[in-house]
Design an enzyme around this catalytic site. Structure first.
Site, PDB file in Angstrom:
ATOM      1  N   LYS A   1       0.876  -1.174   0.000  1.00 60.90           N
ATOM      2  CA  LYS A   1       0.000   0.000   0.000  1.00 60.90           C
ATOM      3  C   LYS A   1       0.911   1.221   0.000  1.00 60.90           C
ATOM      4  O   LYS A   1       1.623   1.477   0.976  1.00 60.90           O
ATOM      5  CB  LYS A   1      -0.901   0.001   1.242  1.00 60.90           C
ATOM      6  CG  LYS A   1      -1.720   1.274   1.376  1.00 60.90           C
ATOM      7  CD  LYS A   1      -2.528   1.297   2.663  1.00 60.90           C
ATOM      8  CE  LYS A   1      -3.042   2.711   2.934  1.00 60.90           C
ATOM      9  NZ  LYS A   1      -3.828   2.798   4.176  1.00 60.90           N
TER      10      LYS A   1
ATOM     11  N   GLY B   1      -8.148   9.351   9.456  1.00 63.97           N
ATOM     12  CA  GLY B   1      -8.452   9.498  10.877  1.00 63.97           C
ATOM     13  C   GLY B   1      -9.553  10.478  11.217  1.00 63.97           C
ATOM     14  O   GLY B   1      -9.880  10.662  12.386  1.00 63.97           O
TER      15      GLY B   1
ATOM     16  N   ALA C   1      -9.579   5.421   3.984  1.00 66.68           N
ATOM     17  CA  ALA C   1      -9.433   6.592   4.869  1.00 66.68           C
ATOM     18  C   ALA C   1     -10.713   7.415   4.955  1.00 66.68           C
ATOM     19  O   ALA C   1     -11.442   7.572   3.982  1.00 66.68           O
ATOM     20  CB  ALA C   1      -8.289   7.495   4.445  1.00 66.68           C
ATOM     21  N   GLY C   2     -10.946   7.906   6.161  1.00 69.32           N
ATOM     22  CA  GLY C   2     -12.066   8.808   6.404  1.00 69.32           C
ATOM     23  C   GLY C   2     -13.362   8.123   6.780  1.00 69.32           C
ATOM     24  O   GLY C   2     -14.340   8.783   7.093  1.00 69.32           O
TER      25      GLY C   2
ATOM     26  N   ASN D   1      -9.566   1.677   9.691  1.00 71.93           N
ATOM     27  CA  ASN D   1      -8.828   1.284  10.887  1.00 71.93           C
ATOM     28  C   ASN D   1      -9.372   1.968  12.138  1.00 71.93           C
ATOM     29  O   ASN D   1      -9.924   1.341  13.044  1.00 71.93           O
ATOM     30  CB  ASN D   1      -7.339   1.646  10.684  1.00 71.93           C
ATOM     31  CG  ASN D   1      -6.418   1.160  11.782  1.00 71.93           C
ATOM     32  OD1 ASN D   1      -5.230   0.981  11.564  1.00 71.93           O
ATOM     33  ND2 ASN D   1      -6.902   0.915  12.970  1.00 71.93           N
TER      34      ASN D   1
END
Lengths: 262, 66
Positions: free
Chosen positions: A97, A158, A185-186, A207
């Site tokens: 990644k 995040g 993400a997000g 995550n």
């Protein structure tokens, strides 16, 4: 139904990060609860005498998931290339990644560095999972270089803000029908993940939303279901939205109607 | 001989290979990756890659990541 991604076959379309969990045990339980078969990891310096990496590596191997190493924190193409080679040597995978951070506050990817690094890594035999923005031109350039997977952000890393660039993501899906598109993400809540899947995205990588939940294991379960629900909805074909109200109950035969009221 | 290990100045015996350095420092081979002067050293090359004065060595381990 099986999903072919980067030369491997998996059932779950949820990719899960391994950072920020309250404990390694909770991380492992959360991975299992989510149903995810692809987990992201990083490489970091380990001080002499400390062996945290050993313990973490043992936990990860026990999960039996496919490992997707990242280049998180890299700011230059040189750093990315070296980190990718170290990851391939250690994790025995050609998956990487690729993240090239372009701005320390927003963590926005440096798409120029990303394209440059991706070109080098693909020529070197890597399966690149590029973390990018919603920019279609950049995505197309990455595909032209040989990327079979594109990972645009939903919103900055995040933040948990969900799909901030939804029209661009829809356009990307429409323009790149044969590429595995993964929102990375997000994502802050299961409905965000479901929404991405309803748009026809092939997968979701997240995550923080799981790791920082009050109960990560249960949240992981919720995300697993949301991704599956969104995928099924996309495959079933969503209804067309309308600006006018349309009664769902038939008007024919409705009671209390008289042709000639008294 | 002085080198940098993970950004810190360190004194190590002369003429070590990467393999010998790992053992000298107490790392478990197979759970780390090594770079020498910003280039990856593959595991198969540890035995015959020698460290020179002033080298910049990075020793990385698997860690959590998103």
């Amino acid at each position: 139904m099986t999903w072919n991604i980067g030369g491997k076959s998996v059932q779950s379309r949820l990719l899960l990060g391994t950072a920020r969990y309250p404990s390694p045990q909770i991380m492992r339980q959360s991975i299992a609860s989510s149903g995810s078969e692809i987990i992201t990891v990083s490489l970091r310096r380990e001080s002499v005498g400390q062996h945290n990496g050993n313990r973490f590596w043992d936990y990860i191997k026990a999960s039996n998931a496919h490992i997707l190493p990242n280049t998180a924190g890299c700011h230059s193409v040189k750093e990315v290339i070296t980190t990718a080679h170290m990851a391939r040597d250690l994790f025995d995978t050609n998956w990487i990644k690729v993240e090239v951070i372009g701005h320390d506050d927003t963590l926005q990817p440096d798409v120029f560095g990303l394209v440059e690094a991706t070109k080098i890594l693909i020529e070197d035999g890597f399966e690149v999972f590029p973390y990018t923005t919603e920019d279609l031109v950049v995505a197309q350039r990455l595909v032209d270089l040989g990327c079979r997977i594109i990972m645009p952000w939903g919103s900055p890393i995040g933040t948990g803000k969900g799909l901030r660039y939804i029209e661009s993501l829809k356009s990307m899906r429409h323009r790149l029908p044969d590429v595995n598109l993964i929102v990375d993400a997000g994502i802050g809540k299961p409905s965000h993940a479901c929404q991405a899947m309803e748009l026809g995205f092939d997968g979701v990588l997240l995550n923080t939303a799981v790791a920082t939940a009050v109960d990560p294991e249960t949240m992981a379960t919720a995300f697993g279901k949301a991704v599956e629900a969104g995928r099924q909805a996309y495959q079933a074909g969503l209804m067309q939205s309308s600006d006018r109200a349309i009664p769902s109950t038939p008007l024919v035969g409705k009671p209390f109607w008289h042709e000639n009221p008294l | 001989m002085e080198i940098q290990i993970n950004g810190k100045l360190s004194t190590i015996p002369e003429n070590l290979t990467i393999s010998e350095l790992i053992k000298h420092l107490g790392y478990r081979q197979g759970s780390i990756a090594v770079a020498q002067n910003q280039s990856c050293v593959l595991r198969r090359d540890y035995e015959h890659t020698r460290i020179a004065q002033g080298d910049d060595i990075e020793i990385l381990a698997p860690m959590s990541g998103g």
